[in-house]
Design a protein around this motif. Sequence first.
Motif, PDB file in Angstrom:
ATOM      1  N   VAL A  88      -6.277  -1.037  -3.649  1.00 32.29           N
ATOM      2  CA  VAL A  88      -5.573  -1.099  -2.193  1.00 32.29           C
ATOM      3  C   VAL A  88      -4.370  -0.729  -2.582  1.00 32.29           C
ATOM      4  O   VAL A  88      -3.087  -1.228  -3.630  1.00 32.29           O
ATOM      5  N   HIS A  89      -4.084   0.362  -1.561  1.00 34.39           N
ATOM      6  CA  HIS A  89      -2.659   1.287  -1.275  1.00 34.39           C
ATOM      7  C   HIS A  89      -1.968   0.836   0.191  1.00 34.39           C
ATOM      8  O   HIS A  89      -2.442   0.481   1.314  1.00 34.39           O
ATOM      9  N   THR A  90      -0.696   0.632  -0.119  1.00 35.76           N
ATOM     10  CA  THR A  90       0.447   0.208   1.385  1.00 35.76           C
ATOM     11  C   THR A  90       1.553   1.196   0.746  1.00 35.76           C
ATOM     12  O   THR A  90       2.028   1.073   0.003  1.00 35.76           O
ATOM     13  N   PRO A  91       2.378   1.586   1.880  1.00 33.18           N
ATOM     14  CA  PRO A  91       0.334   1.392   3.761  1.00 33.18           C
ATOM     15  C   PRO A  91      -1.097   2.509   2.920  1.00 33.18           C
ATOM     16  O   PRO A  91      -0.471   2.822   1.552  1.00 33.18           O
ATOM     17  N   GLY A  92      -1.487   2.540   3.858  1.00 35.44           N
ATOM     18  CA  GLY A  92      -2.648   2.643   3.463  1.00 35.44           C
ATOM     19  C   GLY A  92      -2.991   4.294   4.001  1.00 35.44           C
ATOM     20  O   GLY A  92      -1.846   5.104   3.978  1.00 35.44           O
ATOM     21  N   LEU A  93      -4.194   4.839   2.527  1.00 34.05           N
ATOM     22  CA  LEU A  93      -4.148   6.327   2.518  1.00 34.05           C
ATOM     23  C   LEU A  93      -5.357   6.346   3.538  1.00 34.05           C
ATOM     24  O   LEU A  93      -6.218   7.545   3.406  1.00 34.05           O
TER      25      LEU A  93
END
Length: 164
Positions: A103-108
């Motif tokens: 999970v990446h925050t902010p998204g990739l």
Amino acid sequence: MSLHAAAGSVPDEVADMGGTSFRTRAVFGNSSSLMIATRPDGYHSTPHTHDCEQLNWMQDGELWVFVVDRAFHLRTGDFLRIPAGALHWSWNRSGAPCTLVEVHTPGLQHDPLISGYAVGLHDEGEVPEFLGSPVSEFPDDPAFDVAVAEKAATDDPAPAVDAG
């Protein structure tokens, strides 16, 4: 677009990391992106950074993940956080594929590695309001010797190794 994506509507694609690749499925919302990444035996990514926090869960198998000068030997069920901007890479030296949920925050979702096939989960008529648009960056000269860090971690578990 929809808040829901049936399993068959999220493509299983190859993410090309230059000298290596892995299979992945990816979705995103406004704040985060989620990847299911299957790395083959022998997979070794290039050290890279991105301006987003990354949370990992090892769904199946095992993988060495290096974060700056620390090494983590992830096994099925383990979790790991990579801080935003931290230099990191991974190495599957287990003899079998592994599957990592990221999970990446902010998204990739705008990263060229997945932007061509990541599926947005937005409601009908919803205008996406992204937190940011980080992308992976591959520094030409990491601040330390990657080979030395890997040898120390995988041959002689010492204080620099964190096995969770």
